[in-house]
Design a protein around this motif. Structure first.
Motif, PDB file in Angstrom:
ATOM      1  N   LEU A 212     -10.589 -11.572 -29.815  1.00 14.33           N
ATOM      2  CA  LEU A 212     -11.443 -11.609 -30.987  1.00 14.33           C
ATOM      3  C   LEU A 212     -11.149 -10.452 -31.935  1.00 14.33           C
ATOM      4  N   ALA A 213     -10.696  -9.335 -31.398  1.00 16.86           N
ATOM      5  CA  ALA A 213     -10.558  -8.132 -32.210  1.00 16.86           C
ATOM      6  C   ALA A 213      -9.178  -7.969 -32.832  1.00 16.86           C
ATOM      7  N   GLY A 214      -8.119  -8.341 -32.104  1.00 15.49           N
ATOM      8  CA  GLY A 214      -6.827  -7.861 -32.517  1.00 15.49           C
ATOM      9  C   GLY A 214      -5.710  -8.822 -32.849  1.00 15.49           C
ATOM     10  N   HIS A 215      -5.760 -10.071 -32.396  1.00 16.37           N
ATOM     11  CA  HIS A 215      -4.608 -10.956 -32.592  1.00 16.37           C
ATOM     12  C   HIS A 215      -5.074 -12.384 -32.881  1.00 16.37           C
ATOM     13  N   PRO A 216      -5.549 -12.620 -34.075  1.00 16.06           N
ATOM     14  CA  PRO A 216      -6.183 -13.905 -34.391  1.00 16.06           C
ATOM     15  C   PRO A 216      -5.232 -15.077 -34.522  1.00 16.06           C
ATOM     16  N   VAL A 261      -3.333 -32.887 -30.274  1.00 16.72           N
ATOM     17  CA  VAL A 261      -3.966 -32.339 -29.069  1.00 16.72           C
ATOM     18  C   VAL A 261      -4.294 -30.878 -29.327  1.00 16.72           C
ATOM     19  N   GLU A 262      -5.595 -30.568 -29.329  1.00 15.70           N
ATOM     20  CA  GLU A 262      -6.065 -29.211 -29.560  1.00 15.70           C
ATOM     21  C   GLU A 262      -6.284 -28.489 -28.226  1.00 15.70           C
ATOM     22  N   TYR A 263      -6.540 -27.193 -28.307  1.00 19.18           N
ATOM     23  CA  TYR A 263      -6.767 -26.393 -27.107  1.00 19.18           C
ATOM     24  C   TYR A 263      -7.901 -26.960 -26.256  1.00 19.18           C
ATOM     25  N   SER A 264      -9.003 -27.326 -26.894  1.00 22.31           N
ATOM     26  CA  SER A 264     -10.149 -27.819 -26.124  1.00 22.31           C
ATOM     27  C   SER A 264      -9.820 -29.119 -25.410  1.00 22.31           C
ATOM     28  N   LEU A 293      -8.315 -17.089 -35.281  1.00 22.97           N
ATOM     29  CA  LEU A 293      -8.345 -17.461 -36.684  1.00 22.97           C
ATOM     30  C   LEU A 293      -8.418 -18.976 -36.871  1.00 22.97           C
ATOM     31  N   SER A 294      -8.003 -19.734 -35.851  1.00 20.89           N
ATOM     32  CA  SER A 294      -8.010 -21.191 -35.952  1.00 20.89           C
ATOM     33  C   SER A 294      -8.228 -21.783 -34.564  1.00 20.89           C
ATOM     34  N   PRO A 295      -9.460 -21.702 -34.022  1.00 23.54           N
ATOM     35  CA  PRO A 295      -9.711 -22.142 -32.645  1.00 23.54           C
ATOM     36  C   PRO A 295      -9.545 -23.633 -32.428  1.00 23.54           C
ATOM     37  N   ALA A 411     -18.535 -25.315 -21.623  1.00 21.32           N
ATOM     38  CA  ALA A 411     -17.588 -24.209 -21.786  1.00 21.32           C
ATOM     39  C   ALA A 411     -17.843 -23.412 -23.051  1.00 21.32           C
ATOM     40  N   GLY A 412     -18.580 -23.996 -23.997  1.00 18.43           N
ATOM     41  CA  GLY A 412     -18.876 -23.296 -25.235  1.00 18.43           C
ATOM     42  C   GLY A 412     -17.684 -23.116 -26.143  1.00 18.43           C
ATOM     43  N   VAL A 413     -16.762 -24.104 -26.157  1.00 18.67           N
ATOM     44  CA  VAL A 413     -15.557 -24.006 -26.990  1.00 18.67           C
ATOM     45  C   VAL A 413     -15.670 -24.976 -28.152  1.00 18.67           C
TER      46      VAL A 413
END
Length: 419
Positions: A212-216, A261-264, A293-295, A411-413
């Protein structure tokens, strides 16, 4: 080196990622660009697969080279410009001859040259206003050296945390980088790597905070078990996680049928596939960290034209395995009753479809017909408790919208959109 002194693979991966990924966000190294969803998207991939180990007493893997070939073939089928570095064993060199043309040994020099080639192409595309995503896939041994530094094993050296971002991530000149890592320590039919689950949980929390902090613009996907293990399986001639992930990207996970196909979706599909595996020695869990930056960014898709297996909705659902005529397992899926299944298959003249009612040989030209040929009785062989658990439990759980929505809620994604 004894088994007890080998650092568990998820610790190695997380240690590498925690150090490497913040450097990708450094504006002095790779300046971020404003996201433009309307810009043409180009996808490329670098697949590194290596059976060997540089540690005395650590046996080589059996199927990392096979996984590398399957990964490269899968990604190319999905329209991804892919470079493969691997060393095929004798069996793989014979059966995969057509797909090994131009493949190089995964040395440090070959890695540098592959990254330089991809970087040049990526920079050219970005200069023309295109968005570039790169998938970096590693299959092989990961461990820590005497100094405690984590690294991935190459044929003539090591890719440590400095090398991962200095040699690969930063130099790729990509808008987004997606890391997929599968490292198995083979031992017989089912191979594994051990670990401390308490360490793994602490490192996962640290990775989430760093993400979350460094590599979006970097995402990561890997697998582990309750004991921190990952597995190879001789029936698949592949790592269990790699096979499930490829099946997901080929369309098994496309729960909203948008061709992407997304991560979720990948996360939920693999969770569904392994839900029925009861043996602690064989059970896996996928860990996904999409780019902050683009979940909801897609890993692949839509696939270009080519052979597709289409199973229309049925009241009983559809559990299916697809092999080629040489017995190479290409994909598995289990769609929920009432939902269709579409798998983009690698190019073959014919395939074997295996379903609960039997099996059938299907020609490439007949894939699009509305009726599949009559299924004959299947032939099965079972061997060992762990293999029995995988055989009975892998892909036993149907995957569809109900499972997906329940999974992402728990999972809250971020979820995909449904039309």
């Amino acid at each position: 080196m004894s088994r007890a002194s080998v650092t568990p693979w998820p610790f190695v991966l997380l240690h590498v990622l925690l150090t490497a990924l913040p450097a990708f966000a450094n504006p002095e190294r790779t300046p971020p660009r404003p996201s433009d969803s309307s810009a043409p998207l180009v996808r490329r991939a670098l697949v590194v697969a290596y059976n060997g180990s540089d540690a005395p007493g650590m046996p080589p893997l059996r199927y990392a080279d096979d996984d590398g070939v399957r990964w490269a073939e899968t990604l190319r089928r999905l329209g991804v410009d892919t470079v493969l570095l691997t060393v095929p064993d004798a069996d793989t060199a014979e059966t995969e001859r057509e797909r090994l043309e131009g493949v190089r040994v995964p040395t440090v020099a070959a890695l540098d040259e592959a990254v330089a080639t991809l970087s040049r192409r990526n920079a050219e595309d970005r200069a023309l206003g295109r968005t570039v995503d790169v998938l970096f896939i590693y299959v092989g041994h990961g461990r820590t050296g005497d100094s405690g530094h984590a690294y991935l094993t190459l044929a003539d050296g090591r890719l440590d945390q400095d090398g991962l971002y200095g040699r690969v991530i930063e130099r790729l000149e990509a808008d987004y980088v997606h890391l997929l890592v599968d490292a198995c320590h083979a031992a017989g039919v089912v191979g594994s790597r051990g670990g401390d689950p308490h360490v793994l949980r602490r490192l996962r929390r640290a990775l989430e905070q760093e993400r979350l902090a460094g590599h979006p613009r970097v995402g990561a996907v890997f697998a582990e078990s309750d004991e921190g293990e990952t597995h190879e399986w001789s029936r698949l001639r592949a790592g269990v996680f790699s096979h499930a992930a490829r099946s997901a990207l080929l369309g098994g996970a496309d729960v909203n049928a948008d061709g992407r196909v997304e991560y979720s979706e990948l996360d939920a599909f693999v969770a569904s596939a392994i839900r029925g595996v009861r043996s602690p020695r064989a059970r896996l869990a996928v860990r996904t960290f999409p780019p902050a930056l683009s979940p909801t960014r897609a890993l692949v898709g839509p696939a270009p034209t080519g052979p597709r297996l289409t199973l229309p909705p049925s009241p009983t659902g559809a559990r299916v395995s697809v092999e080629d005529t040489l017995g190479v397992r290409l994909a598995d899926a289990h769609r929920t009753p009432g939902e269709a299944l579409v798998l983009a298959l690698p190019e073959r003249d014919a395939y074997w479809l295996r379903m609960p009612g039997g099996e059938a040989r299907v020609r490439r030209a007949d894939l699009e017909t509305p009726r599949l040929p009559e299924l004959g009785p299947p032939e099965l062989a079972r061997r060992g408790a762990a293999e029995e658990s995988l055989l009975q439990g892998l892909f036993a759980m149907p995957f569809g919208r109900d499972f997906y929505e329940g999974y992402v809620t728990s999972a809250g994604v971020p979820a995909v959109d449904f039309p």
